[in-house]
Structure formats: C-alpha cells, structure tokens
Design an enzyme around this catalytic site. Structure first.
Site, mmCIF file in Angstrom:
data_model
loop_
_atom_site.group_PDB
_atom_site.id
_atom_site.type_symbol
_atom_site.label_atom_id
_atom_site.label_comp_id
_atom_site.label_asym_id
_atom_site.label_seq_id
_atom_site.Cartn_x
_atom_site.Cartn_y
_atom_site.Cartn_z
ATOM 1 N N LYS A 1 5.893 1.407 0.477
ATOM 2 C CA LYS A 1 6.754 1.774 1.453
ATOM 3 C C LYS A 1 6.902 2.995 1.761
ATOM 4 O O LYS A 1 7.381 3.161 3.328
ATOM 5 C CB LYS A 1 8.110 1.420 0.897
ATOM 6 C CG LYS A 1 8.396 -0.171 0.684
ATOM 7 C CD LYS A 1 9.821 -0.669 0.971
ATOM 8 C CE LYS A 1 9.928 -2.152 0.949
ATOM 9 N NZ LYS A 1 9.352 -2.965 -0.358
ATOM 10 N N SER B 1 1.814 -3.715 -5.426
ATOM 11 C CA SER B 1 2.593 -3.269 -4.473
ATOM 12 C C SER B 1 3.512 -1.954 -4.879
ATOM 13 O O SER B 1 3.732 -1.303 -4.156
ATOM 14 C CB SER B 1 3.537 -4.268 -3.621
ATOM 15 O OG SER B 1 4.168 -4.982 -4.616
HETATM 16 C C1 LIG Z 1 9.291 -3.983 -0.536
HETATM 17 C C2 LIG Z 1 8.451 -4.651 -1.305
HETATM 18 C C3 LIG Z 1 7.597 -5.627 -1.159
HETATM 19 C C4 LIG Z 1 7.837 -6.883 -0.257
HETATM 20 O O1 LIG Z 1 7.504 -6.192 0.963
HETATM 21 P P1 LIG Z 1 8.286 -6.768 2.289
HETATM 22 O O2 LIG Z 1 7.563 -5.840 3.367
HETATM 23 O O3 LIG Z 1 9.613 -6.978 2.343
HETATM 24 O O4 LIG Z 1 7.458 -8.188 2.519
HETATM 25 C C5 LIG Z 1 6.766 -6.129 -2.154
HETATM 26 N N1 LIG Z 1 6.419 -5.516 -3.403
HETATM 27 C C6 LIG Z 1 6.999 -4.151 -3.545
HETATM 28 C C7 LIG Z 1 6.895 -3.424 -4.652
HETATM 29 C C8 LIG Z 1 8.190 -3.775 -2.609
HETATM 30 O O5 LIG Z 1 8.864 -2.511 -2.800
#
Ligand SMILES: *Cc1c(COP(=O)(O)O)cnc(C)c1O
Length: 322
Positions: free
Chosen positions: A56, A305
């Site tokens: 993010k 992520s």
């Molecule tokens: C926000 C987030 C997601 C999902 O992202 P979106 O853009 O809302 O689909 C996935 N994994 C992690 C660790 C996140 O912080």
C-alpha cells in the site's frame, strides 16, 4: 481485453517515476515446494518486505506526491493503508490525520503514531471515523486519500505489475489477493497492457468478499463484514465505487474464494518456507494448495501482499494442525 480500464499504462509508468526513490524493489523468489504442487514454476513476489510491511505504500506515495497544496492528508483506514499514508506523508513533510473509531486496538493506534501521523479517535464505528475524514476534507483543506478507489492509488499499486514483469517476463498467470481491488486493478492494467495474453486471477476469502458479491450482482453491493483470517481483505468496495469495480470486472480472468482452513494452510506453508506473512497475503499459496490454481501453462506469480499480523495470532495458527 483492456476495455474500460480507466488507469492506463502511461499513468502507471508516470507513477513509477514519481515513487521510485521512496519504495523498495521487493524480492522475487522461486518456491520449489509450491511448483511441485502446481505442476509448473511458482514464483513468490515478496511484497510483504515493502516499507511499512505492505504494497500500500506504492499507492499512498503516488497519491501524496500528487495532492498539490493542501493542509494535510487524511483517511479512515486503520490497517495497511493508514500506515502507508502516514509514512508517505511524513516522507514529504505533509501532516497526516488517520481517523479511527474507539474500538481500534491500541497496537494499531501506536503503529500510526510511531509513523508520525496523528491518530484521531472519533466515535464507535469506522463509519463515524470516515465522517471525520470527510469533515477534514470539507472544512480544513485536507485531501482525503481512500484505500483503493482513486486513480493515483491504483496507478501506484500498478507499479508492482511493472516490477513483476521485469522479474518474471514470461509469467503466464499473476495471482492477486483481492479486496477493494486497487491492487488487482493496477497490476492487471499494467500487466495486460504489456502482455495481453497474461492471466489475472483474484483470490478472496469466502467469508464476506464484497467484490465477489458485487460482481455476481452486476453492481457494487454491501454485504455483512465477517471475521476472517485474511482481515486486510475485509470491508466493502463502496456503493459509489467508480474505478476498481469496472476495472476488476473487465481485467480479471478468474476469481477463487477460499475457506478459512485453506487460508491457514497457505499461511503455514509459507511460514515453513521462511515467509512470515499475514492472512491476506497467504491466500494465493492457499489457492495453490487447494488444487485450484495451477502453473501447467507457464510461470505462476503469487503476490505476497503484506506481513502485518499480530505475532500471537500468527504463532497460534502455526500451532493448529492442518
Ligand atoms: C489492502 C490489502 C490487500 C487488498 O488490496 P485491495 O486493493 O483492497 O484489493 C491485500 N493484501 C494486503 C496485505 C492488503 O493490505
């Protein structure tokens, strides 16, 4: 088909130029164990090793770089987007106020404060916290940076797609954890512009997947939020969603929904391989272990992520028998 994509490859390449010095190029690692199960090469994009512990930072940094002259930036996210925005604002010397309800646990509040932002406690629900962010925008000259449905946020997340194709140019499939869809929309827009044949697979939890329900309905819908191990994937997509709903609808080839046990399996498998990630980041590995995500037709890239999970919770999941 890149039909209604409203964030373009040009936007994403411009975002990369803007944020290059503020974000890390994260490692790409082969997974021999998952490759064996998937029937072809599986690569792990270790984005959980990004500054602030999640991708993010890419979108937040791009959005902050583009706000122009403002009193500060604000949002109502307490999770990875809130941390990312706090960090990105401090890096540019811009004040940040992260609005949250009284129910938010102290450790999340401390994490925001440690990043130099003001954690503003308002009301008993996330909705009330969000109203305060709107008020700051309306009355005090702040820019409200939402977690996904914003062109600069999507373009920033899309830089991850450019990086993936740099590292694995022959990727056949990219598997992406899916919530509000900023990550998937950005990565898919970049990847499909460069490689129209690439397959984009979204992965969500069965419990409370708002994007999946919205795609079924044909328009954004609200569903009840349920507790899930993939807590960063919870929350709605917004009834007035403008960008991520149509982009996900048009760019995603497949969607896989996982049970809580399957997510826990993914988390345990990754931990054994030395990747300590949060539940949301484990869903792609969970999908491979479930047998529903294969690599027969070429290299499969899994986006890991984020890493922000309560250590006690992570330890407890590792203890459970699978
Ligand atoms: C926000 C987030 C997601 C999902 O992202 P979106 O853009 O809302 O689909 C996935 N994994 C992690 C660790 C996140 O912080």
């Amino acid at each position: 088909m890149v039909a209604t994509a409203m964030v373009t490859l040009d936007d994403i390449m411009a975002a990369l130029d803007r944020i290059r010095d503020d974000v890390r190029v994260t490692p790409m690692q082969a997974s021999p164990s998952l490759s064996q199960i998937a029937g072809g090469p599986v690569w792990l994009k270790c984005e959980y090793r990004q500054t602030t512990g999640a991708f993010k930072l890419r979108g937040a940094t791009n959005a902050v770089a583009r706000v122009g002259k403002v009193a500060g930036v604000t949002t109502a996210s307490t999770g990875n987007h809130g941390r990312a925005l706090a960090h990105a604002a401090r890096a540019r010397g811009i004040p940040a106020i992260i609005c949250m309800s009284r129910l938010v646990p102290q450790n999340k509040l401390d994490a925001i404060a440690e990043l130099g932002a003001e954690a503003r406690i308002i009301g008993d629900s996330q909705d009330e916290a969000f109203l305060e962010a709107i008020r700051l925008q309306r009355d005090e000259g702040f820019a409200l940076i939402p977690p996904f449905d914003h062109p600069d946020v999507i373009a920033g997340q899309g830089t991850l797609g450019l990086e993936i194709l740099d590292q694995v140019p022959d990727a056949a499939t990219i598997a992406i954890p899916l919530s509000g869809g900023g990550l998937l929309a950005g990565v898919a827009a970049a990847a499909k512009a460069l490689r129209p044949d690439i397959r984009i697979v979204g992965i969500s939890m069965q419990r409370g997947a708002a994007m999946a329900a919205s795609l079924d309905a044909g328009h954004p819908v609200e569903i009840r939020e349920l507790e899930t191990l993939a807590d960063s994937l919870g929350g709605g997509i917004g009834l007035k969603n403008r960008l991520t709903f149509p982009m996900v609808r048009d760019l995603m080839d497949d969607l896989i929904l996982l049970s809580e046990d399957q997510i826990a399996d993914g988390l345990r498998h990754l931990a054994q391989d030395g990747h300590r990630v949060e539940g949301a980041a484990a869903v792609c590995a969970g999908a491979v272990l479930s047998g529903r995500l294969r690599a027969d037709d070429g290299p499969l890239v899994l986006i890991l992520s984020g890493e922000n999970i309560d250590p006690a919770r992570h330890a407890a999941i590792l203890q459970e028998a699978s």
